[in-house]
Design a protein around this motif. Structure first.
Motif, short mmCIF file in Angstrom:
data_model
loop_
_atom_site.label_atom_id
_atom_site.label_comp_id
_atom_site.label_asym_id
_atom_site.label_seq_id
_atom_site.Cartn_x
_atom_site.Cartn_y
_atom_site.Cartn_z
N GLN A 1 18.12 80.11 -9.43
CA GLN A 1 18.63 80.77 -10.41
C GLN A 1 18.28 82.39 -10.40
OE1 GLN A 1 15.99 78.38 -12.93
NE2 GLN A 1 15.23 80.48 -13.85
N CYS A 2 19.44 83.13 -11.04
CA CYS A 2 19.21 84.64 -10.75
C CYS A 2 18.36 85.12 -11.78
CB CYS A 2 20.59 84.98 -11.02
SG CYS A 2 20.94 86.74 -10.75
N SER B 1 16.53 89.56 -3.65
CA SER B 1 15.42 89.06 -3.18
C SER B 1 15.64 87.45 -3.35
CB SER B 1 14.08 89.60 -3.50
OG SER B 1 13.10 88.61 -3.35
N PHE B 2 15.37 86.63 -2.30
CA PHE B 2 15.28 85.14 -2.47
C PHE B 2 13.88 84.65 -2.20
CE2 PHE B 2 19.61 86.28 -1.09
CZ PHE B 2 20.40 85.23 -1.78
N VAL C 1 17.50 91.71 -8.02
CA VAL C 1 17.69 90.67 -8.46
C VAL C 1 16.76 89.51 -7.49
CG1 VAL C 1 19.49 88.83 -8.71
CG2 VAL C 1 20.07 91.08 -9.49
N ASP C 2 16.11 88.76 -8.12
CA ASP C 2 15.46 87.55 -7.63
C ASP C 2 16.10 86.35 -7.78
OD1 ASP C 2 13.04 89.06 -6.84
OD2 ASP C 2 12.20 88.71 -8.75
N SER D 1 12.36 86.65 1.15
CA SER D 1 13.71 86.87 1.99
C SER D 1 14.39 88.07 1.29
CB SER D 1 14.45 85.69 2.52
OG SER D 1 13.67 84.92 3.13
N PHE D 2 14.57 89.32 2.09
CA PHE D 2 15.28 90.48 1.56
C PHE D 2 16.45 90.58 1.95
CE2 PHE D 2 10.78 91.10 0.41
CZ PHE D 2 10.78 91.47 -0.94
N CYS D 3 17.39 91.09 0.97
CA CYS D 3 18.75 91.47 1.25
C CYS D 3 18.89 93.17 0.91
CB CYS D 3 20.14 90.81 0.58
SG CYS D 3 21.66 91.16 1.20
#
Length: 315
Positions: free
Chosen positions: A28-29, A89-90, A12-13, A102-104
């Motif tokens: 927004q997703c 991912s942001f 998901v971005d 930036s990754f989770c």
């Protein structure tokens, strides 16, 4: 029978929404990920595609799965993980649409795909196998990817996902003997080879076992090297809104053109000029919409864009 099977990340971005400001960040997703973008873009262009990977058995995983299926991607090789969340991912965007990530991901589902979860029958039914550097950063997905590569007989560098550059260079070079067609950005190619000369970099990559090399150059276009022939194909001028997934749409367009010409075995260096003109158009068009999957164009949209802009290639 599938034209393209790809293993790697579907995630998901979170991308800046139109009303985003530094003082009031609003996201927004969108479904995304290197491999998810590649497969959906390929499917929109008419390829039969199938995903191999792992996503969380959660609401975000359902979003990704539904988006990919809605674009025509087979999820036959998708594993839903009840223990790990869907990777996130942001994405931050600069004024020109360029991205930073930036990754989770430390406990994200995509890195937890295991060797025994690989559906080998899917590989046997596929003409081409694609993979991303994202699936070589961590075990167990790294070993699962090696299993596919060795059974079968492209690469993104995200510095925050690797322990260090040295590890990345070693592992990525090791994979290249399994690769027929290599595609990366110029930054990734230069890092991998230690030279900033395109032709020298391409020759070095060929020396590791690749046959054909494509290096994307952003607004400058794309470079190819194949069988001693090379060339730089200029980009199309567009107003970029979001470059997320543009490189994946570009590569999907390359693979679409290869399939249209009868497969990689029939491609020679003389084919790549026309292949990259088409791919540059698809990649440019993908930057005019927000979101990696949502932004990838259909074949009809790509053909209409190329008809309108064929004489507007930047020099």
């Amino acid at each position: 029978m599938y034209d393209l099977c790809a293993i790697g990340d579907a995630l998901v971005d979170f991308i800046p929404a139109p009303q985003y400001t530094p003082e009031n960040p609003v996201y927004q997703c969108e479904a995304g990920g290197t491999v998810a973008n590649l497969l959906t873009a390929g499917s929109k262009l008419g390829l039969n595609t199938v995903f191999v990977g792992k996503i969380g058995a959660d609401c975000m995983g359902e979003l990704v799965r539904n988006k990919m299926q809605g674009c025509g991607v087979s999820m036959e090789g998708c594993v839903m993980d009840p223990m790990h969340f869907t990777t996130q991912s942001f994405v931050s965007l600069g004024e020109n649409g360029e991205r930073s990530f930036s990754f989770c991901r430390s406990f994200g589902a995509d890195i937890w795909l295991k060797e025994d979860e690989i559906p080998m029958k899917v590989l046997e039914q596929s003409s081409m196998l694609g993979f991303s550097g994202m699936c070589m950063t961590d075990d167990p997905v790294r070993q699962a990817t090696w299993t596919l590569l060795r059974a079968a007989k492209r690469i993104n560098y995200r510095d925050k996902l690797w322990q260090n550059e040295k590890e990345m260079i070693h592992i990525m070079r090791e994979t290249l003997s399994y690769v027929t067609l290599y595609k990366s950005s110029e930054e990734e190619a230069f890092l991998l080879t230690g030279t900033e000369d395109l032709r020298k970099a391409a020759k070095i990559i060929c020396g590791f076992g690749c046959r054909d090399i494509i290096i994307t150059l952003g607004q400058k276009g794309a470079y190819f090297y194949s069988g001693g022939k090379d060339g730089l194909i200029p980009a199309y001028r567009v107003e970029a809104v979001d470059t997320t997934g543009a490189g994946d749409s570009f590569f999907a367009a390359v693979l679409h053109q290869i399939v249209q010409r009868g497969g990689i075995e029939k491609i020679t260096g003389t084919d790549y000029s026309d292949i990259l003109k088409f791919a540059n158009g698809v990649g440019a068009l993908a930057t005019t919409k927000r979101g990696g999957i949502k932004g990838s164009p259909t074949l009809r949209e790509a053909e209409e864009f190329l008809k309108l802009h064929n004489n507007e290639i930047s020099s």
